[in-house]
Design a protein around this motif. Sequence first.
Motif, PDB file in Angstrom:
ATOM      1  N   TYR A   6       0.804  -1.147   0.083  1.00  0.00           N
ATOM      2  CA  TYR A   6      -0.012   0.054   0.078  1.00  0.00           C
ATOM      3  C   TYR A   6       0.787   1.220  -0.034  1.00  0.00           C
ATOM      4  CZ  TYR A   6      -3.613  -3.398   1.037  1.00  0.00           C
ATOM      5  OH  TYR A   6      -4.523  -4.537   1.063  1.00  0.00           O
ATOM      6  N   LEU A   7       0.717   2.282  -0.848  1.00  0.00           N
ATOM      7  CA  LEU A   7       1.569   3.249  -1.387  1.00  0.00           C
ATOM      8  C   LEU A   7       0.915   4.457  -0.444  1.00  0.00           C
ATOM      9  CD1 LEU A   7       2.025   2.888  -4.912  1.00  0.00           C
ATOM     10  CD2 LEU A   7       3.524   2.221  -2.851  1.00  0.00           C
ATOM     11  N   VAL A  38      -7.918   4.574   5.156  1.00  0.00           N
ATOM     12  CA  VAL A  38      -7.238   3.701   5.937  1.00  0.00           C
ATOM     13  C   VAL A  38      -7.453   4.255   7.351  1.00  0.00           C
ATOM     14  CG1 VAL A  38      -5.577   2.247   4.724  1.00  0.00           C
ATOM     15  CG2 VAL A  38      -5.054   4.370   5.564  1.00  0.00           C
ATOM     16  N   GLY A  39      -7.866   5.300   7.582  1.00  0.00           N
ATOM     17  CA  GLY A  39      -8.118   6.004   8.566  1.00  0.00           C
ATOM     18  C   GLY A  39      -8.986   7.357   8.397  1.00  0.00           C
ATOM     19  N   LYS A  40      -9.300   8.260   9.254  1.00  0.00           N
ATOM     20  CA  LYS A  40     -10.102   9.312   9.233  1.00  0.00           C
ATOM     21  C   LYS A  40      -9.320  10.400   8.026  1.00  0.00           C
ATOM     22  CE  LYS A  40     -12.022  13.207  11.583  1.00  0.00           C
ATOM     23  NZ  LYS A  40     -12.324  13.948  12.938  1.00  0.00           N
ATOM     24  N   ASN A  41      -7.993  10.515   8.335  1.00  0.00           N
ATOM     25  CA  ASN A  41      -7.363  11.568   7.430  1.00  0.00           C
ATOM     26  C   ASN A  41      -6.196  10.897   6.484  1.00  0.00           C
ATOM     27  OD1 ASN A  41      -8.615  13.987   8.297  1.00  0.00           O
ATOM     28  ND2 ASN A  41      -7.507  13.804  10.150  1.00  0.00           N
ATOM     29  N   ALA A  42      -6.397   9.485   6.392  1.00  0.00           N
ATOM     30  CA  ALA A  42      -5.258   8.755   5.422  1.00  0.00           C
ATOM     31  C   ALA A  42      -6.152   7.745   4.332  1.00  0.00           C
ATOM     32  CB  ALA A  42      -4.456   8.122   6.660  1.00  0.00           C
ATOM     33  N   VAL A  43      -5.399   7.730   3.302  1.00  0.00           N
ATOM     34  CA  VAL A  43      -5.700   7.041   2.242  1.00  0.00           C
ATOM     35  C   VAL A  43      -4.303   6.426   1.797  1.00  0.00           C
ATOM     36  CG1 VAL A  43      -7.862   8.411   1.675  1.00  0.00           C
ATOM     37  CG2 VAL A  43      -5.621   8.881   0.441  1.00  0.00           C
ATOM     38  N   ARG A  44      -4.707   5.250   1.146  1.00  0.00           N
ATOM     39  CA  ARG A  44      -3.589   4.405   0.391  1.00  0.00           C
ATOM     40  C   ARG A  44      -4.005   3.936  -1.032  1.00  0.00           C
ATOM     41  NH1 ARG A  44      -1.662   6.590   4.172  1.00  0.00           N
ATOM     42  NH2 ARG A  44      -0.385   5.806   5.784  1.00  0.00           N
ATOM     43  N   TRP A  45      -3.077   3.816  -1.688  1.00  0.00           N
ATOM     44  CA  TRP A  45      -3.236   3.178  -3.159  1.00  0.00           C
ATOM     45  C   TRP A  45      -2.627   2.193  -3.208  1.00  0.00           C
ATOM     46  CZ3 TRP A  45      -2.777   8.152  -2.415  1.00  0.00           C
ATOM     47  CH2 TRP A  45      -3.505   9.233  -3.055  1.00  0.00           C
ATOM     48  N   ARG A  46      -3.109   0.795  -3.873  1.00  0.00           N
ATOM     49  CA  ARG A  46      -2.602  -0.275  -4.066  1.00  0.00           C
ATOM     50  C   ARG A  46      -1.444  -0.379  -4.976  1.00  0.00           C
ATOM     51  NH1 ARG A  46      -7.913  -1.763  -3.087  1.00  0.00           N
ATOM     52  NH2 ARG A  46      -8.019  -3.098  -1.291  1.00  0.00           N
TER      53      ARG A  46
END
Length: 72
Positions: A6-7, A38-46
């Motif tokens: 996850y990036l 992944v969280g309130k203020n966090a995203v990830r790219w595969r």
Amino acid sequence: MDQDRYLRRKEVEALTGLSTASIYRLMTEGLFVRPFRVGKNAVRWRYSEVSEWLSNRPRTKGGWLLSPAFAE
């Protein structure tokens, strides 16, 4: 590199050469993969999705084309 990795945004920028604004503009236009929260203020790219996006981009002598419309 692990296909299930996850990036973070900075890693996506480094891998694609795109700025934050370009990434989000392309996502709005439906031309870039969407991250997942992944969280309130966090995203990830595969990694696998970003890698596939890169492999499907048209290439020019100078680098990647951002939009298929520019290929015409």
